[in-house]
Design a protein around this motif. Structure first.
Motif, short mmCIF file in Angstrom:
data_model
loop_
_atom_site.label_atom_id
_atom_site.label_comp_id
_atom_site.label_asym_id
_atom_site.label_seq_id
_atom_site.Cartn_x
_atom_site.Cartn_y
_atom_site.Cartn_z
N ALA A 129 0.83 -1.21 0.00
CA ALA A 129 0.00 0.00 0.00
C ALA A 129 0.86 1.25 0.00
O ALA A 129 0.61 2.20 -0.76
CB ALA A 129 -0.94 0.00 1.21
N GLY A 130 1.88 1.27 0.85
CA GLY A 130 2.76 2.44 0.91
C GLY A 130 3.50 2.68 -0.39
O GLY A 130 3.55 3.80 -0.89
N GLY A 131 4.06 1.62 -0.96
CA GLY A 131 4.78 1.75 -2.22
C GLY A 131 3.88 2.20 -3.36
O GLY A 131 4.27 3.04 -4.18
N ALA A 132 2.65 1.67 -3.40
CA ALA A 132 1.71 2.02 -4.47
C ALA A 132 1.26 3.48 -4.38
O ALA A 132 1.27 4.21 -5.38
CB ALA A 132 0.50 1.09 -4.42
N ILE A 133 0.85 3.92 -3.19
CA ILE A 133 0.37 5.30 -3.02
C ILE A 133 1.51 6.29 -3.23
O ILE A 133 1.35 7.31 -3.93
CB ILE A 133 -0.25 5.48 -1.62
CG1 ILE A 133 -1.48 4.59 -1.46
CG2 ILE A 133 -0.63 6.94 -1.38
CD1 ILE A 133 -2.04 4.53 -0.06
N PHE A 134 2.68 5.99 -2.66
CA PHE A 134 3.84 6.85 -2.83
C PHE A 134 4.24 6.92 -4.31
O PHE A 134 4.53 8.00 -4.85
CB PHE A 134 4.99 6.29 -1.99
CG PHE A 134 6.24 7.12 -1.99
CD1 PHE A 134 6.20 8.49 -2.19
CD2 PHE A 134 7.48 6.52 -1.76
CE1 PHE A 134 7.37 9.26 -2.17
CE2 PHE A 134 8.64 7.27 -1.76
CZ PHE A 134 8.59 8.64 -1.96
N GLY A 135 4.22 5.78 -4.99
CA GLY A 135 4.58 5.74 -6.40
C GLY A 135 3.64 6.54 -7.27
O GLY A 135 4.07 7.25 -8.19
N CYS A 136 2.33 6.45 -6.99
CA CYS A 136 1.35 7.22 -7.77
C CYS A 136 1.55 8.72 -7.55
O CYS A 136 1.47 9.53 -8.50
CB CYS A 136 -0.07 6.82 -7.37
SG CYS A 136 -0.55 5.17 -7.93
N GLY A 137 1.82 9.11 -6.31
CA GLY A 137 2.05 10.53 -6.01
C GLY A 137 3.28 11.06 -6.72
O GLY A 137 3.24 12.12 -7.36
N MET A 138 4.38 10.32 -6.66
CA MET A 138 5.61 10.75 -7.31
C MET A 138 5.47 10.73 -8.82
O MET A 138 6.04 11.56 -9.53
CB MET A 138 6.78 9.86 -6.88
CG MET A 138 7.23 10.09 -5.44
SD MET A 138 7.70 11.81 -5.12
CE MET A 138 9.02 12.01 -6.30
N GLY A 139 4.70 9.77 -9.34
CA GLY A 139 4.46 9.72 -10.79
C GLY A 139 3.76 10.97 -11.29
O GLY A 139 4.10 11.52 -12.34
#
Length: 308
Positions: A129-139
């Protein structure tokens, strides 16, 4: 002239709205899942935490010392607009991270007398969950031509040199190196913590690349048919799908007969409609379908736009 000015303002507002959304997702992924789940970090923050463990110098001072020269480097390489948008990201994301920590780690526990973070002790959920949400934000932030400072700036510089490697892959490699180095600083780090930290980095990369490049993908379709049905298919593609098309003269190798080949590129969401059109107009048509990862031109990426 007035319309051009309005268009520029709309694009500017839209860009910063997406950057702001990315800044909102940033602390949700990092604070509520990765940090709360006890996972190690990458990027400039990860480097600062490692140095802090070894030297006892405050993490904030170390992070500041790392970010200032990198920001100046970013201004020199990418220009003033990149510099100020990155400053905006750093300021807003830092504020939101502080607010998230204050609300969920301090204020709410004081009011209700119970801990609110982590939401779960399951490290797999926290990592994914953390990697996915963080990745979408940085993307979103990178897609708008900005960054969150720190190691994001060297990543963008490396992307300019190694154009065949995706930005997410370069970020993943740098983060895994930083996480691996944390073994020497964090004595309490176990194999389990490192494993789930690397997993969160991989998930981050997948989501980061999906947001950064996913909107540019499409289906490239070659339709080979007789001239009359090919023209009917083309007319419907132009009217019903609002997509462009190109005719290519072709000749059947076996029959020697004249054919028309229609080349068109459509978004994945309208591809089923295209198949229906071809099936309705010419059931004998020959279709070749492939995925196009990047399309440059009207309706897609402007040819002169900087590579992401």
């Amino acid at each position: 002239m007035e319309n051009d000015r309005k268009k520029i303002v709309v694009q500017y507002v839209r860009r910063y709205a997406l950057i702001t959304l990315g800044c909102v997702l940033y602390p949700i992924g990092v604070v509520m899942f990765l940090q709360a789940g006890g996972l190690a970090g990458g990027g400039a923050t990860g480097i600062a935490l490692i140095i802090n463990q070894v030297t006892d110098v405050p993490t904030g001072i170390i992070a500041f010392a790392i970010n200032v020269p990198l920001l100046l480097w970013g201004w020199k390489v990418f220009g003033r607009e990149f510099f100020f948008s990155t400053l905006y990201v750093i300021a807003l994301s830092s504020l939101l991270m502080w607010l998230t920590e204050y609300i969920f780690l301090t204020r709410l526990p004081e009011i209700y007398g119970q801990e609110f973070l982590p939401f779960t002790d399951n490290m797999l959920i926290n990592a994914v969950a953390g990697g996915a949400i963080f990745g979408c934000g940085m993307g979103l932030i990178f897609r708008c031509g900005s960054s969150s400072g720190g190691t994001d700036i060297p990543v963008k510089v490396l992307k300019k040199k190694f154009r065949h490697i995706s930005t997410g892959t370069i970020t993943m490699i740098s983060d895994i190196i930083i996480v691996a180095c944390s073994v020497f600083a964090y004595k309490e780090n176990t194999f389990e913590v490192l494993f789930f930290t690397v997993l969160s980095v991989v998930v981050f990369t997948l989501c980061f690349d999906w947001v950064l490049y996913g909107g540019n993908s499409a289906k490239m379709v070659f339709i080979i048919s007789e001239e009359e049905p090919a023209r009917r298919i083309c007319d419907r593609v132009l009217k019903e799908l609002d997509a462009g098309a190109t005719f290519i003269d072709a000749r059947g190798a076996y029959t020697g007969g004249e054919k028309k080949m229609l080349l068109c590129v459509v978004r994945p969401i309208v591809y089923p409609h295209l198949r229906d059109i071809v099936n309705e107009e010419d059931k004998k048509a020959f279709m070749i379908v492939s995925s196009a990862k990047e399309i440059y031109g009207e309706g897609y990426i402007p040819p002169g736009k900087e590579e992401l």
